[in-house]
Design a protein around this motif. Structure first.
Motif, mmCIF file in Angstrom:
data_model
loop_
_atom_site.group_PDB
_atom_site.id
_atom_site.type_symbol
_atom_site.label_atom_id
_atom_site.label_comp_id
_atom_site.label_asym_id
_atom_site.label_seq_id
_atom_site.Cartn_x
_atom_site.Cartn_y
_atom_site.Cartn_z
ATOM 1 N N ILE A 13 -2.670 5.419 -12.067
ATOM 2 C CA ILE A 13 -1.324 4.674 -11.660
ATOM 3 C C ILE A 13 -1.353 4.156 -10.210
ATOM 4 O O ILE A 13 -1.590 4.963 -9.224
ATOM 5 C CB ILE A 13 -0.003 5.419 -11.748
ATOM 6 C CG1 ILE A 13 0.071 6.016 -13.355
ATOM 7 C CG2 ILE A 13 1.314 4.696 -11.585
ATOM 8 C CD1 ILE A 13 0.204 5.031 -14.341
ATOM 9 N N ARG A 14 -1.298 2.695 -9.888
ATOM 10 C CA ARG A 14 -1.314 2.251 -8.685
ATOM 11 C C ARG A 14 0.012 1.391 -8.603
ATOM 12 O O ARG A 14 0.825 0.906 -9.523
ATOM 13 C CB ARG A 14 -2.580 1.352 -8.587
ATOM 14 C CG ARG A 14 -3.635 2.063 -8.566
ATOM 15 C CD ARG A 14 -4.793 1.036 -8.247
ATOM 16 N NE ARG A 14 -6.309 1.693 -8.080
ATOM 17 C CZ ARG A 14 -6.773 2.168 -7.095
ATOM 18 N NH1 ARG A 14 -6.155 2.034 -5.933
ATOM 19 N NH2 ARG A 14 -7.915 2.962 -6.890
ATOM 20 N N LYS A 15 0.616 1.582 -7.424
ATOM 21 C CA LYS A 15 1.809 0.723 -7.041
ATOM 22 C C LYS A 15 1.712 0.595 -5.539
ATOM 23 O O LYS A 15 1.729 1.243 -4.629
ATOM 24 C CB LYS A 15 2.938 1.514 -7.303
ATOM 25 C CG LYS A 15 4.419 0.920 -7.167
ATOM 26 C CD LYS A 15 4.437 -0.511 -8.017
ATOM 27 C CE LYS A 15 5.699 -1.175 -7.703
ATOM 28 N NZ LYS A 15 5.842 -2.214 -8.260
ATOM 29 N N ARG A 16 1.927 -0.801 -5.315
ATOM 30 C CA ARG A 16 1.899 -1.443 -3.903
ATOM 31 C C ARG A 16 3.569 -1.848 -3.562
ATOM 32 O O ARG A 16 4.000 -2.286 -4.676
ATOM 33 C CB ARG A 16 0.958 -2.575 -3.971
ATOM 34 C CG ARG A 16 -0.583 -1.957 -3.472
ATOM 35 C CD ARG A 16 -1.273 -3.651 -3.300
ATOM 36 N NE ARG A 16 -2.585 -3.136 -3.036
ATOM 37 C CZ ARG A 16 -3.167 -2.696 -2.049
ATOM 38 N NH1 ARG A 16 -2.549 -2.589 -0.781
ATOM 39 N NH2 ARG A 16 -4.477 -2.417 -1.747
ATOM 40 N N TYR A 17 3.632 -1.707 -2.220
ATOM 41 C CA TYR A 17 4.875 -2.148 -1.656
ATOM 42 C C TYR A 17 4.328 -2.974 -0.747
ATOM 43 O O TYR A 17 4.169 -2.498 0.569
ATOM 44 C CB TYR A 17 6.031 -1.135 -1.422
ATOM 45 C CG TYR A 17 6.726 -0.322 -2.604
ATOM 46 C CD1 TYR A 17 7.560 -1.097 -3.477
ATOM 47 C CD2 TYR A 17 6.110 1.000 -2.732
ATOM 48 C CE1 TYR A 17 8.130 -0.187 -4.562
ATOM 49 C CE2 TYR A 17 6.619 1.639 -3.946
ATOM 50 C CZ TYR A 17 7.324 0.923 -4.760
ATOM 51 O OH TYR A 17 7.797 1.734 -5.722
ATOM 52 N N GLY A 18 4.284 -4.296 -0.510
ATOM 53 C CA GLY A 18 3.588 -5.176 0.388
ATOM 54 C C GLY A 18 1.917 -4.686 0.672
ATOM 55 O O GLY A 18 1.403 -4.614 -0.154
ATOM 56 N N GLN A 19 2.109 -4.135 2.049
ATOM 57 C CA GLN A 19 0.779 -3.685 2.257
ATOM 58 C C GLN A 19 0.478 -2.149 2.205
ATOM 59 O O GLN A 19 -0.170 -1.571 2.236
ATOM 60 C CB GLN A 19 0.487 -4.103 3.926
ATOM 61 C CG GLN A 19 0.545 -5.548 4.276
ATOM 62 C CD GLN A 19 -0.687 -6.018 3.519
ATOM 63 O OE1 GLN A 19 -2.050 -5.778 3.470
ATOM 64 N NE2 GLN A 19 -0.461 -7.371 2.775
ATOM 65 N N VAL A 20 1.555 -1.621 1.726
ATOM 66 C CA VAL A 20 1.663 -0.154 1.640
ATOM 67 C C VAL A 20 1.260 0.280 0.026
ATOM 68 O O VAL A 20 2.001 -0.117 -0.809
ATOM 69 C CB VAL A 20 2.961 0.518 2.075
ATOM 70 C CG1 VAL A 20 3.024 1.957 1.700
ATOM 71 C CG2 VAL A 20 3.352 0.422 3.356
ATOM 72 N N GLU A 21 0.353 0.872 -0.309
ATOM 73 C CA GLU A 21 -0.056 1.474 -1.342
ATOM 74 C C GLU A 21 0.440 2.839 -1.618
ATOM 75 O O GLU A 21 -0.088 3.969 -1.077
ATOM 76 C CB GLU A 21 -1.668 1.503 -1.549
ATOM 77 C CG GLU A 21 -2.059 1.598 -2.773
ATOM 78 C CD GLU A 21 -3.680 1.453 -3.036
ATOM 79 O OE1 GLU A 21 -3.949 0.945 -4.312
ATOM 80 O OE2 GLU A 21 -4.373 1.517 -2.226
ATOM 81 N N ALA A 22 1.722 2.830 -2.445
ATOM 82 C CA ALA A 22 2.241 4.241 -2.411
ATOM 83 C C ALA A 22 1.524 5.125 -3.472
ATOM 84 O O ALA A 22 1.323 6.568 -3.192
ATOM 85 C CB ALA A 22 3.721 4.043 -3.045
ATOM 86 N N LEU A 23 0.907 4.504 -4.455
ATOM 87 C CA LEU A 23 0.147 5.206 -5.339
ATOM 88 C C LEU A 23 -1.237 4.597 -5.605
ATOM 89 O O LEU A 23 -1.381 3.352 -5.681
ATOM 90 C CB LEU A 23 0.779 5.234 -6.850
ATOM 91 C CG LEU A 23 1.979 5.998 -6.936
ATOM 92 C CD1 LEU A 23 2.773 5.718 -8.352
ATOM 93 C CD2 LEU A 23 1.795 7.669 -6.581
#
Length: 265
Positions: A13-23
């Motif tokens: 599982i990968r999740k990005r918020y802009g430049q931040v990769e939370a997962l």
């Protein structure tokens, strides 16, 4: 030895918020009928992973399987339809309503009105079924007719858990269920977590910063660090010290599956 299919499996599982990769390729496997704890420092990705599992956010990459079948949640209703319920820290209760109304909030049963044209809330049924649900879990409230806003923190938490237990047929996610509770109220909630798992037959995913509580009620623990799974441990085979080191990136982060350990013994 054949490894049983997990109740829930989240892989890559990968999740990005802009430049931040939370997962960053997070994995999680929750077995049938177990209390599984998800731990990690602030910023480890716990909240984002929970949101992905409950349909609040859509992962950028990765898959989620429920009992071996791939699922995709377009929103919380999809996750609920699959039998996944979430108890958030704010509980999402209506303080001016009683326990029954809160347990059925958004799912209120109706009884027929004049010539079946108008539906009225079936309040007696809600209170009756709420009483059964609370009794099954061993929860005692001052009154089923009392407004939830007048109850103690532990009692409100119990109502939120009972609601999840009524509707959750597969997995109940509990986000920091003992936060801001006193010692006595915390004991009630910890006992409730085990009863939900043992009596209702559903799995529980517990997110908590309190390692002592985790070690008391969890069967299995997944450590998340920097958006990835760092380790999986049996609660009986680990310690507060090891978990603290793993969360800090100072322990042995070999990602060991408890089932694999059994095979090697």
């Amino acid at each position: 030895m054949n490894t049983p299919v997990p109740l829930l499996a989240a892989r890559g599982i990968r999740k990005r918020y802009g430049q931040v990769e939370a997962l960053r390729g997070a994995d999680l496997e929750v077995g049938e009928g177990e209390v599984h704890a998800l731990i990690g420092d602030n910023g480890a990705g716990k909240s984002t992973l929970v949101k992905a599992l409950s349909g609040v956010v859509t992962p950028d990459e990765g898959t989620i399987e429920l009992r071996g079948e791939r699922v995709a949640f377009g929103g919380p209703r999809d996750a609920q339809g699959a039998g996944i319920e979430t108890v958030y820290q704010d509980l999402a209760l209506a303080p001016s309503l009683d326990a029954g109304a809160n347990i059925f909030l958004g799912r209120e049963p109706l009884r027929g009105g004049f010539r079946g044209r108008i539906g009225f809330l079936d309040r007696p049924r809600m209170r009756r079924e709420a009483a059964h649900a609370l009794e099954d879990l061993g929860v005692e409230l001052p009154s089923l007719e009392a407004e939830v806003g007048t109850m103690s923190g532990g009692q409100r938490q119990a109502v939120a858990v009972a609601r999840a237990a009524v509707w959750g047929t597969a997995l109940i996610i509990m986000d920091e269920p003992t936060a801001a509770l006193g010692v006595r109220q915390t004991e009630v909630v910890l006992s409730l977590i085990r009863r939900v798992c043992e009596q209702k037959g559903v799995s529980v995913l517990l997110i908590s910063h309190n390692m002592a509580h985790v070690l008391r009620v969890a069967d299995t623990i997944t450590v998340l660090r920097l958006g990835r799974r760092a380790a999986v441990r049996r609660a009986l085979d680990t310690s507060l010290e090891e978990l603290t080191l793993l969360m800090a990136g100072l322990g042995n982060e070999a990602d060991v599956d408890p089932e694999d350990e059994e095979d090697e013994e």
